[in-house]
Design a protein around this motif. Structure first.
Motif, PDB file in Angstrom:
ATOM      1  N   ASN A   1     -15.623 -16.952   0.681  1.00  0.00           N
ATOM      2  CA  ASN A   1     -14.555 -17.221   1.649  1.00  0.00           C
ATOM      3  C   ASN A   1     -13.945 -15.892   2.078  1.00  0.00           C
ATOM      4  N   HIS A   2     -13.246 -15.897   3.202  1.00  0.00           N
ATOM      5  CA  HIS A   2     -12.757 -14.638   3.782  1.00  0.00           C
ATOM      6  C   HIS A   2     -11.269 -14.783   4.082  1.00  0.00           C
ATOM      7  N   CYS A   3     -10.457 -13.916   3.463  1.00  0.00           N
ATOM      8  CA  CYS A   3      -9.000 -14.042   3.594  1.00  0.00           C
ATOM      9  C   CYS A   3      -8.330 -12.776   4.111  1.00  0.00           C
ATOM     10  N   SER A   4      -8.944 -11.611   3.934  1.00  0.00           N
ATOM     11  CA  SER A   4      -8.243 -10.371   4.243  1.00  0.00           C
ATOM     12  C   SER A   4      -9.232  -9.221   4.342  1.00  0.00           C
ATOM     13  N   TRP A   5      -8.772  -8.119   4.945  1.00  0.00           N
ATOM     14  CA  TRP A   5      -9.567  -6.893   4.922  1.00  0.00           C
ATOM     15  C   TRP A   5      -9.696  -6.361   3.495  1.00  0.00           C
ATOM     16  N   VAL A   6      -8.810  -6.789   2.620  1.00  0.00           N
ATOM     17  CA  VAL A   6      -8.869  -6.369   1.220  1.00  0.00           C
ATOM     18  C   VAL A   6     -10.102  -6.944   0.530  1.00  0.00           C
ATOM     19  N   ASP A   7     -10.632  -8.074   1.030  1.00  0.00           N
ATOM     20  CA  ASP A   7     -11.806  -8.699   0.410  1.00  0.00           C
ATOM     21  C   ASP A   7     -12.939  -7.695   0.228  1.00  0.00           C
ATOM     22  N   ILE A   8     -13.183  -6.897   1.250  1.00  0.00           N
ATOM     23  CA  ILE A   8     -14.299  -5.951   1.216  1.00  0.00           C
ATOM     24  C   ILE A   8     -14.097  -4.926   0.111  1.00  0.00           C
ATOM     25  N   VAL A   9     -12.882  -4.406   0.002  1.00  0.00           N
ATOM     26  CA  VAL A   9     -12.593  -3.411  -1.033  1.00  0.00           C
ATOM     27  C   VAL A   9     -12.717  -4.032  -2.420  1.00  0.00           C
TER      28      VAL A   9
ATOM     29  N   CYS B   1      -3.911   1.880  -5.710  1.00  0.00           N
ATOM     30  CA  CYS B   1      -2.939   2.470  -4.788  1.00  0.00           C
ATOM     31  C   CYS B   1      -2.278   1.414  -3.907  1.00  0.00           C
ATOM     32  N   LEU B   2      -3.024   0.394  -3.529  1.00  0.00           N
ATOM     33  CA  LEU B   2      -2.477  -0.677  -2.697  1.00  0.00           C
ATOM     34  C   LEU B   2      -1.549  -1.604  -3.479  1.00  0.00           C
ATOM     35  N   GLY B   3      -1.676  -1.593  -4.803  1.00  0.00           N
ATOM     36  CA  GLY B   3      -0.830  -2.453  -5.625  1.00  0.00           C
ATOM     37  C   GLY B   3      -1.565  -3.598  -6.288  1.00  0.00           C
ATOM     38  N   PHE B   4      -2.897  -3.603  -6.220  1.00  0.00           N
ATOM     39  CA  PHE B   4      -3.665  -4.667  -6.868  1.00  0.00           C
ATOM     40  C   PHE B   4      -3.929  -4.273  -8.315  1.00  0.00           C
ATOM     41  N   TRP B   5      -2.893  -4.415  -9.121  1.00  0.00           N
ATOM     42  CA  TRP B   5      -2.993  -4.105 -10.540  1.00  0.00           C
ATOM     43  C   TRP B   5      -3.648  -5.235 -11.313  1.00  0.00           C
TER      44      TRP B   5
ATOM     45  N   LEU C   1       8.024   4.123  -0.556  1.00  0.00           N
ATOM     46  CA  LEU C   1       6.769   3.638  -1.107  1.00  0.00           C
ATOM     47  C   LEU C   1       5.619   3.751  -0.112  1.00  0.00           C
ATOM     48  N   PHE C   2       5.870   3.448   1.155  1.00  0.00           N
ATOM     49  CA  PHE C   2       4.796   3.461   2.150  1.00  0.00           C
ATOM     50  C   PHE C   2       4.091   4.813   2.237  1.00  0.00           C
ATOM     51  N   PRO C   3       4.800   5.931   2.414  1.00  0.00           N
ATOM     52  CA  PRO C   3       4.083   7.209   2.501  1.00  0.00           C
ATOM     53  C   PRO C   3       3.339   7.568   1.220  1.00  0.00           C
ATOM     54  N   LEU C   4       3.877   7.183   0.067  1.00  0.00           N
ATOM     55  CA  LEU C   4       3.183   7.455  -1.191  1.00  0.00           C
ATOM     56  C   LEU C   4       1.866   6.687  -1.275  1.00  0.00           C
ATOM     57  N   LYS C   5       1.925   5.397  -0.936  1.00  0.00           N
ATOM     58  CA  LYS C   5       0.710   4.589  -0.962  1.00  0.00           C
ATOM     59  C   LYS C   5      -0.315   5.096   0.049  1.00  0.00           C
ATOM     60  N   LEU C   6       0.161   5.418   1.248  1.00  0.00           N
ATOM     61  CA  LEU C   6      -0.741   5.885   2.297  1.00  0.00           C
ATOM     62  C   LEU C   6      -1.426   7.181   1.883  1.00  0.00           C
ATOM     63  N   PHE C   7      -0.660   8.113   1.338  1.00  0.00           N
ATOM     64  CA  PHE C   7      -1.222   9.399   0.909  1.00  0.00           C
ATOM     65  C   PHE C   7      -2.231   9.182  -0.214  1.00  0.00           C
TER      66      PHE C   7
ATOM     67  N   HIS D   1       0.041  -5.697   9.217  1.00  0.00           N
ATOM     68  CA  HIS D   1      -0.370  -6.190   7.903  1.00  0.00           C
ATOM     69  C   HIS D   1      -0.563  -5.040   6.919  1.00  0.00           C
ATOM     70  N   ILE D   2      -1.213  -3.975   7.359  1.00  0.00           N
ATOM     71  CA  ILE D   2      -1.422  -2.819   6.487  1.00  0.00           C
ATOM     72  C   ILE D   2      -0.084  -2.184   6.120  1.00  0.00           C
ATOM     73  N   PHE D   3       0.809  -2.076   7.102  1.00  0.00           N
ATOM     74  CA  PHE D   3       2.123  -1.481   6.833  1.00  0.00           C
ATOM     75  C   PHE D   3       2.892  -2.285   5.790  1.00  0.00           C
ATOM     76  N   LEU D   4       2.955  -3.605   5.973  1.00  0.00           N
ATOM     77  CA  LEU D   4       3.707  -4.444   5.039  1.00  0.00           C
ATOM     78  C   LEU D   4       3.051  -4.471   3.663  1.00  0.00           C
ATOM     79  N   ALA D   5       1.711  -4.425   3.628  1.00  0.00           N
ATOM     80  CA  ALA D   5       1.024  -4.383   2.333  1.00  0.00           C
ATOM     81  C   ALA D   5       1.405  -3.133   1.552  1.00  0.00           C
ATOM     82  N   MET D   6       1.666  -2.051   2.259  1.00  0.00           N
ATOM     83  CA  MET D   6       2.014  -0.799   1.601  1.00  0.00           C
ATOM     84  C   MET D   6       3.506  -0.676   1.304  1.00  0.00           C
ATOM     85  N   THR D   7       4.269  -1.717   1.623  1.00  0.00           N
ATOM     86  CA  THR D   7       5.686  -1.732   1.244  1.00  0.00           C
ATOM     87  C   THR D   7       5.951  -2.745   0.128  1.00  0.00           C
ATOM     88  N   GLU D   8       4.875  -3.268  -0.466  1.00  0.00           N
ATOM     89  CA  GLU D   8       4.998  -4.163  -1.608  1.00  0.00           C
ATOM     90  C   GLU D   8       4.494  -3.448  -2.858  1.00  0.00           C
ATOM     91  N   PHE D   9       5.092  -3.762  -3.998  1.00  0.00           N
ATOM     92  CA  PHE D   9       4.746  -3.061  -5.224  1.00  0.00           C
ATOM     93  C   PHE D   9       3.444  -3.555  -5.846  1.00  0.00           C
TER      94      PHE D   9
END
Length: 410
Positions: free
Chosen positions: A153-161, A117-121, A68-74, A289-297
């Motif tokens: 409020n600020h919780c993650s780098w994902v906030d910006i996206v 792509c990150l999994g935020f469906w 999953l990680f390489p697919l998400k990263l690509f 954190h980025i690595f683990l985020a990309m190993t979650e569905f």
């Protein structure tokens, strides 16, 4: 009864996740002088990714890291490169005011693709009215709201996206970001305010150079132009906490977002942190954190847009009062409690973590998962604790002596 087989191992992992939500993981009981309620991780991996985790979870992580990680990263790289090409074309082909609309349209589109792509469906927007009622539809007159900027409020780098995919605001960014490959041109297209934090100077544009003004002054001027002059600049989105949290608390606000004394649009993010990995970026190195985020569905997040906040004359004269009242409004409507942890407390917590990790390395072992005590008398463990310890230490029986629990250090 024995915990055995794939079903049993899955039960053990779930029990461990449940326990982590109620404890400090490998850190155990913190010293009284360490304030970290807003920063400590209570997911499976723990602060600084240092928890002992079940073997089934380890195997799962290995499998997903090579699938999953390489697919998400690509996929994410494809989206970012596509967005970059759109920005390059827009800079060549268009002029204002159409250029800003073009950048915003494609910016929202490609950042939403990145979130997929990150999994935020599941991303839910909730609009809160002044009477506290909730609606899934934007209220009447939302587009006509007149304010100087957004605060959140600020919780993650994902906030910006997340905010880019819906609002496409402008942000305060480090000066070095403007020169990064791919990200630099994208951040310029968002009209970011580039800040030289080391020198405590800022530049409002790429070619303007250092102005000698402080960041707060530049933010103030930008917000005043947006509110008083209704400039065509993108509204700024500011994170007045000044750092990220675990989304369990809202920290005290810094004054910078409120010195202009103009109305602000409060926003609140609430991530689903009940899974094995929390998307909040609190006490974990960025690359992990980025690595683990990309190993979650998948992930879930709810974004709340609160009523517009118009400051009183007293709040205009006192930015600290204005900041605190906005924070209390966000606490009231979101249900996230306030805390008094500060950025200095976060730095002290990180120092403590590194000291504990260094001590573990010197002793050649990792500390206990459940309560952090090496040899101590405790109350009888609950069923969840027994299952979690079975997952970590390989015990096969769920029953333990009720009178005394002793964890030995080798």
């Amino acid at each position: 009864n024995k915990v055995s087989g794939a079903g049993g191992r899955h039960l053990e992992e779930r029990a461990t996740v449940r326990l982590m939500a109620q404890s400090n993981g490998w850190l155990g009981n913190l010293p009284p002088d360490i304030k970290a309620e807003a920063f400590i991780r209570r997911d499976l991996y723990g602060s600084y990714c240092n928890n002992s985790i079940p073997r089934l979870a380890q195997l799962r992580l290995v499998v997903l890291s090579i699938t999953l990680f390489p697919l998400k990263l690509f996929a994410c790289l494809i989206c970012v490169i596509s967005y970059f090409l759109v920005v390059v074309f827009g800079n060549i082909a268009f002029r204002e005011p159409f250029k800003a609309k073009y950048m915003a349209f494609w910016g929202k589109f490609w950042t939403r693709m990145v979130l997929y792509c990150l999994g935020f469906w599941y991303i839910k927007w909730v609009y809160i009215n002044a009477d506290g009622s909730l609606s899934n539809r934007p209220p009447a007159g939302l587009e006509e709201r007149h304010f100087g900027g957004y605060v959140s409020n600020h919780c993650s780098w994902v906030d910006i996206v997340l905010y880019m995919s819906r609002l496409f605001p402008s942000f305060v960014a480090k000066k070095d970001v403007s020169t990064l490959p791919l990200i630099g041109p994208i951040s310029k297209s968002m009209q970011c305010l580039f800040v030289d934090r080391e020198a405590r100077l800022a530049m409002p544009g790429v070619d303007s150079g250092s102005t000698g003004q402080g960041t707060s002054q530049l933010v103030r001027d930008r917000m005043l132009r947006k509110y008083d002059e209704q400039s065509a600049e993108l509204p700024m989105l500011l994170f007045p906490e000044g750092t990220t949290t675990n989304n369990r608390y809202i920290m005290p606000f810094k004054r910078g977002a409120f010195v202009a004394g103009v109305p602000v649009q409060p926003l609140v993010l609430k991530y689903d942190t009940s899974g094995r990995f929390s998307p909040t970026w609190d006490s974990m190195p960025g690359h992990l954190h980025i690595f683990l985020a990309m190993t979650e569905f998948s992930f879930r997040v709810t974004c709340y847009m609160l009523p517009l906040y118009k400051p009183s004359e007293a709040e205009k004269a006192d930015p600290a009062l204005y900041a605190e009242n906005v924070r209390q409004m966000m606490v009231k409507y979101s249900g996230i409690p306030a805390c008094d942890d500060t950025y200095a407390d976060k730095l002290a917590f990180f120092k403590y973590i590194k000291e504990q990790m260094a001590q573990q390395d010197n002793q050649g072992h990792r500390g206990p998962l459940v309560d952090g005590r090496t040899t101590a008398e405790t109350k009888a463990p609950s069923k969840v604790e027994v299952e979690a310890r079975a997952a970590v230490y390989g015990l096969r029986h769920r029953k333990e002596p009720a009178a005394r629990v002793t964890t030995k250090v080798r």
